[in-house]
Write an enzyme that holds these catalytic residues in place. Structure first.
Site, PDB file in Angstrom:
ATOM      1  N   GLU A 125       7.635  29.508  20.984  1.00 57.06           N
ATOM      2  CA  GLU A 125       6.618  29.842  19.994  1.00 57.06           C
ATOM      3  C   GLU A 125       5.253  29.820  20.686  1.00 57.06           C
ATOM      4  O   GLU A 125       4.976  28.885  21.436  1.00 57.06           O
ATOM      5  CB  GLU A 125       6.604  28.843  18.838  1.00 57.06           C
ATOM      6  CG  GLU A 125       5.674  29.304  17.728  1.00 57.06           C
ATOM      7  CD  GLU A 125       5.686  28.386  16.497  1.00 57.06           C
ATOM      8  OE1 GLU A 125       6.323  27.314  16.537  1.00 57.06           O
ATOM      9  OE2 GLU A 125       5.045  28.754  15.513  1.00 57.06           O
ATOM     10  N   GLY A 265       2.595  18.954  19.966  1.00 51.99           N
ATOM     11  CA  GLY A 265       3.326  17.770  19.515  1.00 51.99           C
ATOM     12  C   GLY A 265       4.828  17.922  19.654  1.00 51.99           C
ATOM     13  O   GLY A 265       5.494  17.092  20.271  1.00 51.99           O
ATOM     14  N   ALA A 266       5.363  18.990  19.089  1.00 53.36           N
ATOM     15  CA  ALA A 266       6.801  19.194  19.121  1.00 53.36           C
ATOM     16  C   ALA A 266       7.122  20.595  18.635  1.00 53.36           C
ATOM     17  O   ALA A 266       6.254  21.282  18.106  1.00 53.36           O
ATOM     18  CB  ALA A 266       7.509  18.175  18.233  1.00 53.36           C
ATOM     19  N   MET A 267       8.384  21.001  18.806  1.00 48.82           N
ATOM     20  CA  MET A 267       8.771  22.369  18.457  1.00 48.82           C
ATOM     21  C   MET A 267      10.126  22.389  17.762  1.00 48.82           C
ATOM     22  O   MET A 267      11.079  21.777  18.221  1.00 48.82           O
ATOM     23  CB  MET A 267       8.787  23.218  19.743  1.00 48.82           C
ATOM     24  CG  MET A 267       9.182  24.652  19.519  1.00 48.82           C
ATOM     25  SD  MET A 267       7.997  25.509  18.415  1.00 48.82           S
ATOM     26  CE  MET A 267       9.104  26.634  17.606  1.00 48.82           C
ATOM     27  N   GLU A 268      10.176  23.155  16.671  1.00 47.23           N
ATOM     28  CA  GLU A 268      11.314  23.122  15.749  1.00 47.23           C
ATOM     29  C   GLU A 268      12.469  24.055  16.110  1.00 47.23           C
ATOM     30  O   GLU A 268      13.194  24.499  15.215  1.00 47.23           O
ATOM     31  CB  GLU A 268      10.811  23.474  14.346  1.00 47.23           C
ATOM     32  CG  GLU A 268      10.372  24.946  14.145  1.00 47.23           C
ATOM     33  CD  GLU A 268       8.872  25.190  14.280  1.00 47.23           C
ATOM     34  OE1 GLU A 268       8.201  24.400  14.969  1.00 47.23           O
ATOM     35  OE2 GLU A 268       8.375  26.179  13.715  1.00 47.23           O
ATOM     36  N   GLU A 302       9.181  18.488  12.182  1.00 50.76           N
ATOM     37  CA  GLU A 302      10.054  19.448  12.875  1.00 50.76           C
ATOM     38  C   GLU A 302      11.381  19.597  12.130  1.00 50.76           C
ATOM     39  O   GLU A 302      11.911  20.690  12.013  1.00 50.76           O
ATOM     40  CB  GLU A 302      10.299  19.033  14.330  1.00 50.76           C
ATOM     41  CG  GLU A 302       9.031  18.807  15.158  1.00 50.76           C
ATOM     42  CD  GLU A 302       7.979  19.900  15.041  1.00 50.76           C
ATOM     43  OE1 GLU A 302       8.346  21.069  14.865  1.00 50.76           O
ATOM     44  OE2 GLU A 302       6.773  19.561  15.128  1.00 50.76           O
TER      45      GLU A 302
END
Ligand code: TRP
Ligand code: ZN
Length: 900
Positions: A125, A265-268, A302
């Site tokens: 993304e 932060g993070a990725m889903e 997430e």
């Protein structure tokens, strides 16, 4: 001028893709320097598209070969440029075979396939998939993926991708393979792979339907003692989504992987969430209460994307808030429900609003201002913004406030019923909310299309004879970058009325059909000017406006200090209680700032201090809430209220207020300190967290009292700390203690002793945690934001052997702390802070454009500063603009700033 670096993409130009993709089969031969990727896709023409050609995006790829329907594609049948591969006149049904070669070890952008600590990770993304292969890399192209991973077995024993593992085995030459199949259609931005030396904590759970699911948290070997909280948070998220929204995990296996080099932060990614280590790893030794809370909310965030983002995704990137605003709202509700108590919810709400005001309001008033659904962008990564996320969440919260708990749920149910496995728009979400509730939400659309923070002017009249009360609202919205005229918004304003005893009065409003026995009414303000009439109002009330911050607006209302003290003491709405305290403080901070600038003496009235002291000493209130009330508006908050920002005057005013509070409340602060010690085993629950927060705030106030006894209190806490919250809290108090900057000669020996103790503690901290990267980040942050860290000291810290620009967490820890959280030093009068900023933006740009572009934002508001500072800022901005090879990420930010 149309160069690579300034192509603007417009929302109005959206066209559907020329082809749909049904299946994607990928093969990866993983090698750090030369990874080979084979991609077989089946495509079929989209009859809704007028576009004849097939355009595949690709970035920095080496094309090895391309075949269409089994035949080598003739060189005249396609064209390649820096960003795409164009196939002329393709047939309606195609099987494409593409082989590309990429170089993951050289990929420092952390976008696409890259190597971190010897392991492979992907980040796709928004537009990273095109750095892996040529593809219609856009979110409305959804397909089923099968992925074959091949790699050296010793170096890369673990091979992960989306969905289910369907096959694995050995290959010759010490290699092995794993084949993964994702049962759900997904856009390319949700593709992920991970390969390397990792270990996991795993647990099996039973879902609501009775199905079982395997949960795994993957980390590097030394970190298995820090995964429990992430695992717990994941399970809580899964159960919460079943309970609150009837949404069940749709996979048999769900994985979280932690990586230390990560841009955000993070990725889903579907079934394979990839996280910044910061949002996974925790134990009492290394993580603070804030870290624990952050992990819970990001793990939740997430996971919740699995439905809001993945099962239903975005048609195009202008719709980003469709998934982000909604998912932030969901994670906020999750965190609030996890606390459970009303006061706990309020404390969370206060923290979220603080952050909105701290970051989103300034963004919305500056050169990067954009609506929740932007109209254009140069680089989409720049629009993963506080407006899209946090204001977007406020917009979703307004549906919730307008439609109620049940009504909102009905809207969500209809949204999934209509759009499961589709790529849709913000309008589709609004339509589902409206249709499920039989409501007209046409005007509500303006929250998506108009930028800027609306102002809501409130005035009231009480008629004692008739026992009527009127509340008049006037709304407006300031002009923002590229948007001058604004139309009225549909604003839910939650209102209560307090009597003289501080109790809620029952409400009867002529214009509002809400139940009349309620003590909070949601008034719907839709016009530029609107009056609401209350009847049977027995005495003159104190109005409590915008309870629980029911809309992302600024309320202007003429409260007297007595009104505010009354609200602070009694409002049943804890948010507005806090808000009243902030208003009392802000009023005085603005006066003090003006006094500093005019060279007048500084004074603080006892009425304010009394109000604070009452709250501080009211032990019927949660410690967490008291801590929020005692925390003053930040320098940024104050700056936003001013026409011209003078950071040094603000700093002096704020510092004066803190020291006056301490001078008067020294004993109360000491009592608060001593009565909120948490002994025993560490637990990050809301009550203990609140106690530690209040205790550490009291400790930091006490440092305004330049005495060795208060400094010793911090030093002793440092030495005895049994958890990171207490340890870093103590160190932060020490490094910012007033005793260190005492100028008179009488305190020379005390000052020297304190400096020695601080130096020793900083050294001790470093040595104790030098193998814990996330803790060393805290060590850098503490120093980057310390009032004593000037540009010269910064240049030294940048040369520290543990510092590096290539790791985003580390780069941010020191640099962002200095540029965004150390106003007095960053805004040094000689412009040296800005010169340092320019150097760093340019250096980071060459390594990681996304991180550089975030840093570039630090000078967003340059036009608001004093003329002398503006001049220096302009020089720095121009230096970046004219440097070589500046990415479009950074250029978009700088150009917009300079054009302001
Ligand atoms: N979609 C991710 C999230 O919610 C954020 C994200 C977008 C991201 N682009 C990214 C994360 C690039 C890392 C790198 O929360
Ligand atoms: Zn998100």
């Amino acid at each position: 001028m149309r160069t690579d670096n300034n192509i603007t993409i417009f929302r109005k130009d959206y066209t559907p893709p020329s082809f749909w993709v049904d299946t994607v089969e990928m093969g990866f031969d993983l090698d750090p320097k030369a990874t080979h990727v084979t991609t077989r896709t089946t495509l079929r023409r989209n009859t809704d598209s007028k576009e004849k050609e097939l355009v595949l995006f690709g970035e920095g790829l080496k094309l090895v070969q391309i075949r269409m329907n089994g035949q080598k594609l003739a060189r005249t049948a396609y064209q390649i440029d820096k960003h795409s591969l164009r196939i002329f006149n393709p047939p309606d049904n195609i099987t494409l075979d593409i082989e590309t070669q990429i170089n993951p070890i050289k990929n420092t952008s952390l976008n696409g396939l890259y190597v971190s600590n010897g392991n492979f990770f992907t980040q796709c993304e928004a537009e990273g998939f095109r750095k892996i292969t040529y593809f219609q890399d856009r979110p409305d192209v959804m397909a089923k993926y099968t992925v074959m991973l091949r790699a050296d077995k010793k170096k890369y024993p673990v091979l992960l991708s989306n969905g289910n593992l369907i096959e694995e085995g050995k290959l010759s030459g010490g290699r092995h393979y794993a084949k993964w199949e994702d049962p759900f259609k997904k856009p390319s931005y949700l593709f992920a792979l991970v390969a390397g030396k990792l270990v996991c904590q795993e647990e099996k759970i039973k879902l609501k339907s009775g199905r079982k699911a395997l949960l795994q948290v993957w980390v590097e070997k030394g970190n298995l003692d820090k995964t429990q909280h992430a695992m717990d948070s994941l399970q809580n998220s899964i159960f919460w989504d079943e309970q609150r929204f009837g949404l069940e995990l749709d996979l048999d296996r769900f994985m979280i992987v932690a990586v230390s080099d990560f841009n955000m932060g993070a990725m889903e990614n579907k079934g394979l969430n990839i996280f910044n280590t910061k949002y996974v790893l925790a134990n009492a030794k290394v993580a603070t209460d804030a870290d624990y809370a952050g992990i819970e909310s990001v793990v939740g965030h997430e996971y919740f994307h699995n439905w809001t983002g993945n099962r239903v995704t975005c048609r195009d990137w202008f719709q980003l808030s469709l998934k982000e605003g909604l998912t932030v709202f969901r994670d906020q509700e999750f965190s609030a429900d996890m606390i459970g108590t009303n006061s706990g919810r309020a404390v969370n709400r206060i923290a979220d609003v603080r952050m909105l005001r701290q970051a989103q309001f300034p963004e919305d008033a500056g050169p990067m201002s954009h609506p929740v659904r932007p109209e254009s962008y140069v680089e989409i990564n720049n629009f993963y913004s506080v407006t899209v996320y946090e204001k977007g969440a406020e917009v979703v919260r307004m549906y919730y406030t307008l439609l109620g708990h049940e009504g909102f749920r009905k809207g969500m149910d209809l949204y999934f019923k209509r759009h499961d496995e589709q790529a849709v728009t913000c309008d589709d979400f609004r339509a589902a909310m409206a249709d499920a509730n039989g409501r007209d939400l046409t005007q509500f659309e303006r929250w998506y299309s108009q930028a800027g923070t609306p102002r809501l002017k409130v005035s009231t009249t009480y008629d004692a004879a008739k026992k009527t009360y009127e509340i008049s609202f006037t709304q407006s919205c300031p002009a923002t970058a590229g948007q001058s005229k604004k139309l009225p918004f549909h604003i839910p304003v939650a209102v209560g009325l307090l009597n003289a005893a501080g109790q809620d009065m029952s409400l009867k409003c002529q214009e509002q059909a809400n139940p009349t026995d309620s003590t909070t009414l949601v008034l719907e303000v839709t016009k530029a000017k609107q009056v609401f009439h209350f009847t049977n109002v027995k005495e003159r009330p104190t109005p409590s406006i915008l309870r629980n911050f029911s809309a992302p607006v600024e309320v202007e209302i003429n409260y007297s200090d007595e009104d505010l003290a009354h609200l602070l003491a009694h409002d049943s709405d804890a948010f507005n209680r806090w808000e009243a305290g902030q208003r009392l403080a802000m009023r005085r901070l603005l006066k003090l700032t003006a006094a500093v600038q005019a060279g007048k003496p500084l004074e603080l009235d006892t009425m304010f201090i009394d109000a604070l002291s009452k709250t501080l000493n009211d032990t019927t209130l949660d410690a967490a809430f008291r801590e929020q009330v005692l925390t003053l508006p930040s320098a940024t908050n104050i700056a936003e209220q001013l026409k011209v920002i003078d950071p040094h005057a603000i700093q002096t005013a704020r510092h004066f207020m803190r020291s006056e509070i301490t001078r008067h409340l020294k004993d109360d602060l000491l009592t608060a300190y001593e009565s909120n010690l948490t002994n025993g085993k560490y637990s990050p629950d809301a009550e203990s967290t609140g106690k530690r927060a209040l205790k550490n705030l009291a400790l930091s106030y006490l440092q305004e009292w330049p005495q060795d006894s208060t400094f010793d209190l911090a030093h002793i806490q440092y030495k005895n700390a049994k958890n990171m919250t207490d340890r870093i809290g103590a160190l932060s108090s020490m490094i910012n203690a007033a005793i260190l900057s005492q100028k008179d000669s009488a305190s020379k020996s005390a000052r020297k002793a304190a400096q020695l103790a601080l130096d020793g503690a900083l050294k001790d901290f470093y040595n104790a945690f030098k193998n814990e990267a996330l803790v060393i980040d805290k060590w850098f942050t503490l120093q980057g934001s310390a009032a004593s860290t000037d540009v010269k000291k910064m240049r030294q810290l940048l040369k520290h052997p543990a510092f590096t620009l290539t790791n985003p967490n580390r780069a941010r820890s020191l640099i962002f702390a200095f540029c965004n959280a150390n106003p007095a030093q960053f805004h040094a009068a000689d412009g040296s802070g800005y010169a340092l900023w320019a150097d760093l933006v340019i250096q980071l740009n060459a390594i990681n454009p996304q991180v550089a572009a975030r840093l570039a934002r630090s000078l967003d508001r340059w036009k608001k500063y004093t003329p002398a500072l503006q001049e220096h800022m302009k020089t720095a901005l121009e230096k970046v603009a004219s440097a070589k090879n500046i990415s479009k990420d950074v250029l978009e930010i700088i150009n917009k700033a300079l054009a302001a």
